[in-house]
Scaffold this motif. Structure first.
Motif, PDB file in Angstrom:
ATOM      1  N   ASP A 176      40.333  39.293  45.012  1.00 33.34           N
ATOM      2  CA  ASP A 176      39.800  40.602  44.603  1.00 33.34           C
ATOM      3  C   ASP A 176      39.947  40.788  43.096  1.00 33.34           C
ATOM      4  O   ASP A 176      39.000  41.187  42.417  1.00 33.34           O
ATOM      5  N   ARG A 215      36.773  41.023  40.242  1.00 36.16           N
ATOM      6  CA  ARG A 215      36.628  42.160  39.328  1.00 36.16           C
ATOM      7  C   ARG A 215      36.752  41.692  37.872  1.00 36.16           C
ATOM      8  O   ARG A 215      36.015  42.173  36.992  1.00 36.16           O
ATOM      9  N   ILE A 225      35.281  48.874  36.348  1.00 39.89           N
ATOM     10  CA  ILE A 225      35.153  47.660  37.161  1.00 39.89           C
ATOM     11  C   ILE A 225      36.520  47.181  37.645  1.00 39.89           C
ATOM     12  O   ILE A 225      36.702  46.848  38.815  1.00 39.89           O
ATOM     13  N   LEU A 226      37.480  47.156  36.729  1.00 40.69           N
ATOM     14  CA  LEU A 226      38.792  46.593  37.051  1.00 40.69           C
ATOM     15  C   LEU A 226      39.610  47.508  37.954  1.00 40.69           C
ATOM     16  O   LEU A 226      40.445  47.027  38.736  1.00 40.69           O
ATOM     17  N   THR A 236      43.388  46.958  39.713  1.00 36.80           N
ATOM     18  CA  THR A 236      43.709  45.613  40.176  1.00 36.80           C
ATOM     19  C   THR A 236      44.896  45.000  39.440  1.00 36.80           C
ATOM     20  O   THR A 236      45.520  44.068  39.926  1.00 36.80           O
TER      21      THR A 236
END
Length: 452
Positions: free
Chosen positions: A69, A73, A364-365, A368
């Motif tokens: 994941d 990203r 987007i990130l 994470t």
């Protein structure tokens, strides 16, 4: 296996197998005249400063560790960076933590560290003092840190120089399967705002889970230096002193390993055959393998369990000391650093700045790598977080104002001592050494490592 995953983007020119950067720089200096002639004919060549260019572009290598994941990203954010900066080509690779740590150590020793790299708290002293990392203070016009929490930013400094910049804020958690806990008749652990729970209460929960389900309640935490540090700080002690000496004694470590060894012998935490398979990936934890019902892990990588546990997971605070003193702390979840000998320091700093300060990249990130350290981005991002990112944000909110300040970055020998810690506890788990014998062995070796 997951811990060995590596990849290079399709269509990108790989540097695998090429000579270390310093060797290329020397060669380039000797052959400058020839290179000028050849560059007119070739689509890829070495620049006069040693950087690699492809079709007139600056090429950067960027590496990190993490689960699929995080990789997806990160790649999406890098793609956006390349779109906004078409003169820069970014080659990416990632691996599980243990494989990444070993590969980076090999690259650094060979003078071939990647241009931009993800760093753990425990790597900063090692690589900064070894001359591997660039002082990012030299790139302050490109890399903006004005909206970062000063305390977290300071954890990337050594001797007054900013060698690494935090990417996110994270903390440890007891990751558990709430469905199976409920079926066992257990109430969810109290969050920190309700007082949390102590190590003795955590051990009692492990016993109930074992009795009701037949499975160990959690991973044996005796092998984890991180869990030991949380336990130690809950007793008012520390892993290291400000002078980079051990902050605990043989008696302290004997008490910790006697506690965890006793739980393992009861069968309420995972056996040695399970804990010796740990490799830094969630897939190979007893919880990820369906062999236990909880695990102590950092909050951001815990998202990897979602693909492994159909009913989902929940986060509970780490156990506290007997009087309620918390041992966990907010820590930079990871850092970004730039190689001291990169041929393109400005472009490398530009990539770091983009990953930390660009709002589209932040969207987007998500979380994470933990909750962003850029304060305005964190405020903007909070209401937009979805799924497990929202879970992490809510979990951290319960801990606000209740945790002590983070310790300084560990000394350079700590990375090797993590392995020693696990090795010595393996001897306890397989009943080849008593907790005191193993503790004595560890402390002796740790003192020697820290003196070297």
């Amino acid at each position: 296996m997951p811990g060995n995953r590596t990849r290079t983007r399709t269509g990108k020119k790989s540097r695998t197998g090429k000579k270390p950067r310093r060797s290329r720089k020397a060669a380039a200096a000797v052959a400058t005249g020839l290179a000028v002639a050849l560059c007119a004919a070739l689509t890829a060549c070495l620049g006069p400063d040693g950087s690699t260019s492809a079709g007139g572009k600056v090429v950067l290598r960027y590496t990190w560790w993490g689960n699929p994941d995080r990789a997806a990203r990160t790649q999406a954010a890098v793609d956006l960076f390349e779109k906004k900066h078409p003169d820069v080509d970014v080659q990416t690779s990632f691996a599980g933590y243990d494989a990444y740590k070993q590969k980076l150590a090999t690259q650094a020793a060979g003078g071939d560290a990647p241009d931009v790299m993800q760093l753990d708290y425990r790597m900063i002293d090692q690589y900064a003092s070894g001359g591997v990392l660039l002082d990012l203070g030299t790139q302050r016009t490109t890399l903006r840190t004005g909206e970062f929490e000063p305390g977290l930013l300071a954890t990337g400094k050594l001797n007054g120089k900013q060698y690494a910049v935090p990417q996110g804020r994270g903390t440890e958690a007891v990751v558990h399967d709430p469905t199976q806990w409920k079926e066992a008749g257990l109430e969810p652990p109290a969050d920190a705002s309700a007082g949390g729970w102590t190590w003795d209460q955590w051990a009692d929960a492990m016993r109930v889970l074992k009795k009701k389900t037949g499975k160990p309640g959690g991973t044996d935490p005796g092998q984890s230096e991180d869990a030991f540090e949380v336990w130690l700080r809950g007793q008012g002690r520390s892993l290291y002193t400000e002078g980079h000496e051990l902050g605990f004694t043989v008696d302290d470590l004997t008490r910790w390993w006697t506690f965890t060894d006793g739980l393992r012998r009861e069968g309420v935490v995972s056996p040695a055959e399970q804990t010796t398979q740990l490799d830094g990936s969630v897939e190979n934890t007893p919880l990820g393998r369906g062999k236990a019902l909880s695990d102590m892990n950092w909050d951001a990588p815990a998202s990897g369990y979602l693909a492994l546990i159909p009913d989902g997971i929940a986060l509970a605070p780490m156990p506290s000391g007997p009087d309620g003193t918390p041992g966990q702390y907010f820590k930079p979840s990871m850092f970004m650093g730039v190689a001291a000998d990169t041929g393109s320091p400005e472009q490398a700093a530009l990539l770091v700045d983009f990953m930390l300060n660009d709002r589209e990249a932040a969207a987007i990130l998500g979380a994470t790598r933990g909750i962003p350290v850029n304060e305005s981005i964190r405020e903007e991002l909070a209401p937009k977080l979805k799924d497990f990112d929202k879970t992490i944000y809510a979990y951290q909110a319960t801990l606000e104002g209740k945790l002590a300040t983070p310790p300084q970055a560990p000394p350079s020998g700590d990375s090797a001592l993590q392995t020693t810690f696990q090795r010595d506890y393996d001897q306890v788990s397989y009943e080849r050494m008593s907790p005191r014998e193993a503790a004595q062995d560890y402390v002796t070796e740790a003192k020697a490592e820290l003196r070297s």
